[in-house]
Design a protein around this motif. Structure first.
Motif, PDB file in Angstrom:
ATOM      1  N   TYR A  57       0.839  -1.202   0.000  1.00 14.11           N
ATOM      2  CA  TYR A  57       0.000   0.000   0.000  1.00 14.11           C
ATOM      3  C   TYR A  57       0.872   1.250   0.000  1.00 14.11           C
ATOM      4  O   TYR A  57       0.651   2.174  -0.775  1.00 14.11           O
ATOM      5  CB  TYR A  57      -0.933  -0.002   1.217  1.00 14.11           C
ATOM      6  N   TYR A  64      -6.821   4.750   1.800  1.00 10.15           N
ATOM      7  CA  TYR A  64      -7.811   5.289   0.879  1.00 10.15           C
ATOM      8  C   TYR A  64      -7.497   4.846  -0.538  1.00 10.15           C
ATOM      9  O   TYR A  64      -6.425   4.343  -0.820  1.00 10.15           O
ATOM     10  CB  TYR A  64      -7.874   6.822   0.973  1.00 10.15           C
ATOM     11  N   GLY A  65      -8.473   5.048  -1.421  1.00 11.55           N
ATOM     12  CA  GLY A  65      -8.302   4.659  -2.815  1.00 11.55           C
ATOM     13  C   GLY A  65      -8.661   3.200  -3.032  1.00 11.55           C
ATOM     14  O   GLY A  65      -9.081   2.496  -2.128  1.00 11.55           O
ATOM     15  N   SER A  66      -8.475   2.747  -4.238  1.00 12.28           N
ATOM     16  CA  SER A  66      -8.808   1.359  -4.582  1.00 12.28           C
ATOM     17  C   SER A  66      -7.729   0.394  -4.115  1.00 12.28           C
ATOM     18  O   SER A  66      -7.847  -0.802  -4.316  1.00 12.28           O
ATOM     19  CB  SER A  66      -9.004   1.228  -6.095  1.00 12.28           C
ATOM     20  N   HIS A  67      -6.693   0.905  -3.483  1.00 15.76           N
ATOM     21  CA  HIS A  67      -5.585   0.062  -3.065  1.00 15.76           C
ATOM     22  C   HIS A  67      -5.959  -0.890  -1.939  1.00 15.76           C
ATOM     23  O   HIS A  67      -5.284  -1.870  -1.704  1.00 15.76           O
ATOM     24  CB  HIS A  67      -4.393   0.933  -2.674  1.00 15.76           C
ATOM     25  N   LEU A  94      -8.422  -2.852  -2.095  1.00 20.13           N
ATOM     26  CA  LEU A  94      -8.736  -4.089  -2.804  1.00 20.13           C
ATOM     27  C   LEU A  94      -7.472  -4.823  -3.214  1.00 20.13           C
ATOM     28  O   LEU A  94      -7.412  -6.042  -3.182  1.00 20.13           O
ATOM     29  CB  LEU A  94      -9.592  -3.792  -4.035  1.00 20.13           C
TER      30      LEU A  94
END
Length: 58
Positions: A7, A42-45, A47
């Motif tokens: 991440y 935060y963000g799509s990270h 996933l």
């Protein structure tokens, strides 16, 4: 909270990609600092992290 290595690497890379666009670089860096102080990923990270530790989504 200590964030996972993957991440952190992804977040830092996303910020550094904008080093030649100072306004966007500053905006991303400020968002990273704000969320990090709050202990938030935060963000799509999120996933990406789930996939990297083999979490099965129901």
């Amino acid at each position: 909270m200590k964030f996972p290595e993957l991440y952190r690497r992804i977040r830092i890379d996303t910020i550094q990609q904008m080093k030649n666009q100072s306004e966007l670089f500053t905006k991303r860096l400020e968002k990273f600092i704000k969320n990090t102080k709050q202990g938030k990923m935060y963000g799509s990270h999120g996933l990406i992290m789930a996939a990297s530790v083999n979490i099965n989504w129901v």
